[in-house]
Design a protein around this motif. Structure first.
Motif, PDB file in Angstrom:
ATOM      1  N   PHE A 118      -3.338   2.487  -9.899  1.00 50.39           N
ATOM      2  CA  PHE A 118      -1.767   2.170  -9.529  1.00 50.39           C
ATOM      3  C   PHE A 118      -0.593   2.668 -10.333  1.00 50.39           C
ATOM      4  N   CYS A 127       2.535   5.210 -10.576  1.00 42.90           N
ATOM      5  CA  CYS A 127       4.047   4.838 -10.908  1.00 42.90           C
ATOM      6  C   CYS A 127       4.676   5.486 -11.865  1.00 42.90           C
ATOM      7  N   ARG A 130       6.661  -6.599  -2.785  1.00 40.52           N
ATOM      8  CA  ARG A 130       7.477  -6.856  -1.581  1.00 40.52           C
ATOM      9  C   ARG A 130       7.477  -8.364  -1.287  1.00 40.52           C
ATOM     10  N   THR A 137       1.908  -7.517  -1.875  1.00 37.97           N
ATOM     11  CA  THR A 137       1.999  -5.847  -1.806  1.00 37.97           C
ATOM     12  C   THR A 137       2.456  -5.468  -3.074  1.00 37.97           C
ATOM     13  N   LEU A 163       4.275  -2.652  -5.251  1.00 34.08           N
ATOM     14  CA  LEU A 163       5.262  -1.557  -5.111  1.00 34.08           C
ATOM     15  C   LEU A 163       5.155  -0.569  -6.362  1.00 34.08           C
ATOM     16  N   PHE A 176       6.812   7.071  -5.135  1.00 36.94           N
ATOM     17  CA  PHE A 176       5.520   6.383  -5.191  1.00 36.94           C
ATOM     18  C   PHE A 176       6.119   4.782  -4.709  1.00 36.94           C
ATOM     19  N   ASN A 186       5.204   3.005  -1.074  1.00 34.25           N
ATOM     20  CA  ASN A 186       4.625   1.674  -1.101  1.00 34.25           C
ATOM     21  C   ASN A 186       5.335   0.609  -0.218  1.00 34.25           C
ATOM     22  N   ALA A 230       5.146   1.502   3.430  1.00 29.66           N
ATOM     23  CA  ALA A 230       3.908   1.403   4.046  1.00 29.66           C
ATOM     24  C   ALA A 230       3.384   0.240   4.889  1.00 29.66           C
TER      25      ALA A 230
END
Ligand code: MN3
Length: 194
Positions: free
Chosen positions: A77, A81, A129, A151, A153, A187, A191, A194
């Motif tokens: 991840f 980023c 989020r 989630t 981000l 990115f 996210n 999504a």
């Protein structure tokens, strides 16, 4: 089916001079790869051998299995980023959510820097989020929002291995370089929607 080390989304030297090829060679080539190898050793021959990485992170008890799985996920991840053409500012719905939660993008960047610099010891600082908005969370060691139903981000790795070759003890300078030159807002936005 073994968990694989995903390819970097850019060349080893693409983030220089902010993050050097040498840092990437150790951080991706040694640390991230070791977490993948350790994880495969732990799941080989068990009923998790065919589990997805996300499933292992969400369900593993605290310990070596969780730590290695979460570190595999966190690092993949984290690489996404960053971008050689990063920095700048968010746009659209993401920008609106950041402005709603922090007052302004400028205020968000200042708070994210303060939290990343103040993230004690080894860990990760995240934007997640939260409801319709967004929030900053800090995790220790391998811990990850994925294990808490959140989630993710955006993240920055604040383990010393992420910056010591390039910045030594100057974590604030690493965080500045990340925010100003590397942060891949595209990115983060993907996210968010999504
Ligand atoms: Mn790391």
């Amino acid at each position: 089916m073994a968990i694989e080390l995903p390819p970097l989304p850019y060349a080893d030297d693409a983030l220089a001079p902010h993050i050097s090829e040498q840092t990437i060679s150790f951080h991706y080539g040694k640390h991230h790869a070791a977490y993948v190898n350790n994880l495969n050793g732990l799941i080989d021959g068990t009923d998790l051998a065919d589990a997805s990485l996300e499933e292992i992170v969400r369900t593993a008890a605290p310990g070596a299995l969780f730590n290695n799985a979460a570190q595999v996920w966190n690092h993949t991840f984290y690489w996404n980023c960053m971008s050689p053409n990063g920095g700048g500012n968010p746009t659209g719905d993401l920008a609106a959510a950041i402005e709603s939660s922090f007052g302004s993008v400028h205020a968000f960047k200042a708070q994210f820097k303060a939290d990343a610099v103040g993230n004690f010891g080894s860990g990760w600082t995240w934007l997640v989020r939260e409801g319709d908005g967004v929030a900053i969370v800090k995790t220790d060691d391998a811990d990850t929002p994925l294990a808490h139903g959140q989630t993710a981000l955006l993240t920055i790795d604040v383990w010393e291995h992420a910056y010591y070759l390039d910045f030594q003890n100057a974590r604030p300078a690493y965080v500045d370089a990340f925010i100003e030159h590397l942060l891949n807002w595209g990115f983060v936005a993907a996210n968010f929607t999504a």
